[in-house]
Design an enzyme around this catalytic site. Sequence first.
Site, mmCIF file in Angstrom:
data_model
loop_
_atom_site.group_PDB
_atom_site.id
_atom_site.type_symbol
_atom_site.label_atom_id
_atom_site.label_comp_id
_atom_site.label_asym_id
_atom_site.label_seq_id
_atom_site.Cartn_x
_atom_site.Cartn_y
_atom_site.Cartn_z
ATOM 1 N N SER A 118 -42.414 -61.365 24.227
ATOM 2 C CA SER A 118 -42.852 -60.507 25.567
ATOM 3 C C SER A 118 -41.729 -59.421 25.766
ATOM 4 O O SER A 118 -42.164 -58.345 26.607
ATOM 5 C CB SER A 118 -42.355 -61.665 26.631
ATOM 6 O OG SER A 118 -41.267 -62.177 26.560
ATOM 7 N N HIS A 139 -49.353 -59.168 22.293
ATOM 8 C CA HIS A 139 -48.933 -59.950 23.524
ATOM 9 C C HIS A 139 -49.858 -60.761 24.327
ATOM 10 O O HIS A 139 -50.727 -60.016 24.983
ATOM 11 C CB HIS A 139 -47.969 -59.185 24.262
ATOM 12 C CG HIS A 139 -47.352 -59.795 25.513
ATOM 13 N ND1 HIS A 139 -46.769 -59.295 26.674
ATOM 14 C CD2 HIS A 139 -46.461 -61.031 25.334
ATOM 15 C CE1 HIS A 139 -45.961 -59.981 27.161
ATOM 16 N NE2 HIS A 139 -45.958 -61.228 26.437
ATOM 17 N N ASN A 189 -44.547 -56.414 31.140
ATOM 18 C CA ASN A 189 -43.246 -56.779 31.769
ATOM 19 C C ASN A 189 -42.538 -55.784 32.227
ATOM 20 O O ASN A 189 -41.783 -55.823 32.867
ATOM 21 C CB ASN A 189 -42.644 -57.534 30.679
ATOM 22 C CG ASN A 189 -43.172 -59.018 30.662
ATOM 23 O OD1 ASN A 189 -43.631 -59.694 31.580
ATOM 24 N ND2 ASN A 189 -43.051 -59.488 29.214
HETATM 25 N N1 3HC Z 1 -57.182 -74.618 30.359
HETATM 26 C C1 3HC Z 1 -58.416 -74.793 30.859
HETATM 27 N N2 3HC Z 1 -58.599 -74.682 32.179
HETATM 28 C C2 3HC Z 1 -57.464 -74.648 33.113
HETATM 29 C C3 3HC Z 1 -56.162 -74.209 32.326
HETATM 30 C C4 3HC Z 1 -55.837 -74.267 31.032
HETATM 31 N N3 3HC Z 1 -54.860 -74.123 30.625
HETATM 32 N N4 3HC Z 1 -55.447 -74.269 33.385
HETATM 33 C C5 3HC Z 1 -55.979 -74.219 34.630
HETATM 34 N N5 3HC Z 1 -57.240 -74.342 34.431
HETATM 35 C C6 3HC Z 1 -58.399 -74.437 35.177
HETATM 36 C C7 3HC Z 1 -58.014 -75.585 36.390
HETATM 37 O O1 3HC Z 1 -58.173 -76.901 36.053
HETATM 38 C C8 3HC Z 1 -59.006 -74.639 37.411
HETATM 39 O O2 3HC Z 1 -60.214 -75.700 37.165
HETATM 40 P P1 3HC Z 1 -61.176 -75.931 38.762
HETATM 41 O O3 3HC Z 1 -61.496 -74.795 39.301
HETATM 42 O O4 3HC Z 1 -62.233 -76.513 37.782
HETATM 43 O O5 3HC Z 1 -60.289 -76.920 39.384
HETATM 44 C C9 3HC Z 1 -59.136 -73.518 37.177
HETATM 45 O O6 3HC Z 1 -58.671 -73.297 35.643
HETATM 46 C C10 3HC Z 1 -58.272 -72.558 38.132
HETATM 47 O O7 3HC Z 1 -57.002 -73.265 38.129
HETATM 48 P P2 3HC Z 1 -56.155 -73.551 39.393
HETATM 49 O O8 3HC Z 1 -57.141 -73.841 40.624
HETATM 50 O O9 3HC Z 1 -54.952 -74.393 39.063
HETATM 51 O O10 3HC Z 1 -55.428 -72.233 40.076
HETATM 52 P P3 3HC Z 1 -55.776 -70.877 40.009
HETATM 53 O O11 3HC Z 1 -57.313 -70.485 40.437
HETATM 54 O O12 3HC Z 1 -54.900 -70.020 40.823
HETATM 55 O O13 3HC Z 1 -55.678 -70.142 38.498
HETATM 56 C C11 3HC Z 1 -54.222 -68.919 37.018
HETATM 57 C C12 3HC Z 1 -54.872 -70.288 37.775
HETATM 58 C C13 3HC Z 1 -55.402 -68.615 36.229
HETATM 59 C C14 3HC Z 1 -53.126 -69.541 36.469
HETATM 60 C C15 3HC Z 1 -53.896 -68.102 38.261
HETATM 61 O O14 3HC Z 1 -53.214 -68.696 38.874
HETATM 62 C C16 3HC Z 1 -53.513 -66.838 37.728
HETATM 63 O O15 3HC Z 1 -53.942 -65.950 37.132
HETATM 64 N N6 3HC Z 1 -51.885 -66.872 37.898
HETATM 65 C C17 3HC Z 1 -51.230 -65.791 37.575
HETATM 66 C C18 3HC Z 1 -50.926 -65.909 36.001
HETATM 67 C C19 3HC Z 1 -50.012 -64.894 35.564
HETATM 68 O O16 3HC Z 1 -49.752 -63.837 36.147
HETATM 69 N N7 3HC Z 1 -49.668 -65.005 34.230
HETATM 70 C C20 3HC Z 1 -49.086 -64.006 33.587
HETATM 71 C C21 3HC Z 1 -47.774 -64.406 33.240
HETATM 72 S S1 3HC Z 1 -46.605 -63.072 32.484
HETATM 73 C C22 3HC Z 1 -46.763 -63.588 30.852
HETATM 74 O O17 3HC Z 1 -47.292 -64.590 30.552
HETATM 75 C C23 3HC Z 1 -46.015 -62.646 30.248
HETATM 76 C C24 3HC Z 1 -44.812 -63.148 29.708
HETATM 77 O O18 3HC Z 1 -44.294 -62.243 28.670
HETATM 78 C C25 3HC Z 1 -43.544 -63.382 30.418
#
Ligand code: 3HC
Length: 299
Positions: A118, A139, A189
């Site tokens: 990252s 990434h 980032n």
């Molecule tokens: N595999 C399969 N399905 C999954 C899953 C996975 N790993 N994780 C969640 N799901 C499913 C859930 O079961 C849910 O299904 P449903 O609609 O049937 O109930 C669906 O996906 C949606 O999940 P949630 O209801 O829990 O929550 P959200 O609608 O909020 O979606 C999220 C979850 C996609 C994680 C969303 O909250 C999101 O986009 N969050 C921001 C994440 C983000 O910004 N990530 C980047 C971080 S920075 C990074 O990684 C860089 C590093 O270098 C630091």
Amino acid sequence: MEIKKVGVLGCGLMGSGIAQVCATAGFDVISLEIEQKYIDKGFAGIRKSLDKFSAKGTLKEPVDQIVARLKGTTRKEDLANCDIIIEAIIENLDEKRKIFASIDPIVKADAIFASNTSSISITETMTATKRPDRFVGLHFFNPVPLMKLVEVIRTIATSNDVYETVYEFGKKLGKSPVRTSDQTGFIVNRLLVPYLLDAVRAYEEGVGSISDIDAAMKLGCGYPMGPFTLLDFVGLDTTYYITDVMFDEFKEKRFASPSLLKRMVMAGWYGKKNGKGFYDWSNPENPLPQDAALRGLAK
Ligand code: 3HC
């Protein structure tokens, strides 16, 4: 060149997610770990995630067929005929240099090496190998199976062919790749980290409570998660490590860790992964904001 077989170094949260999307896209995948128990844990997570997708009917094949393309190993020799190696081990330059240097003589000479770091310099990692022209950054974002973006990072030594091959590979994984260069933090980032750190500073200054700041950014800006939920999700230790690298590079306050973040990491509050961060995650369905516990540190 055509990519058929993918090697993934590390089978933690990111490594297993990367292995999953590669297998789902039809590639043969071999995941390297230091002990079998980490492979078992990572693959159990993959199956759980694939079962969720399967239940929604979004997979083109049965789960078993996808899983059959995944192999785990603890022997570096098993990576020898991979076409691309994607590294997703601990965020530590020395460890990354060590593992790339050790597999460089083993993996076939025309294979591409990619790091999922990252914030660590791709160039500095690349110099541990004898294939600088075949080395890129790739990434992914957490959770890898759901997030559409992948950053494809080139150094001044990356060959055009290799870069375009990896860019197309990103598309084959069902992701939307973006092009960027080897500058600390890349695109996401570089912009995301100062925002998250500003949220902690605003909290330290009493601008709002954890849940109010989260709600404000979620509902006011349409972000899927507020900054504290996202910090807990990414990991406070991971974020702290990134600030270390970014501050070292830019020497600007906006990349420096606020003292609260540092103290939480020192106290072992890493976020969702170990149960406590800005929220207590004992019940993941109902995370409890930790204002009361953090107040002594925050002010
Ligand atoms: N595999 C399969 N399905 C999954 C899953 C996975 N790993 N994780 C969640 N799901 C499913 C859930 O079961 C849910 O299904 P449903 O609609 O049937 O109930 C669906 O996906 C949606 O999940 P949630 O209801 O829990 O929550 P959200 O609608 O909020 O979606 C999220 C979850 C996609 C994680 C969303 O909250 C999101 O986009 N969050 C921001 C994440 C983000 O910004 N990530 C980047 C971080 S920075 C990074 O990684 C860089 C590093 O270098 C630091």
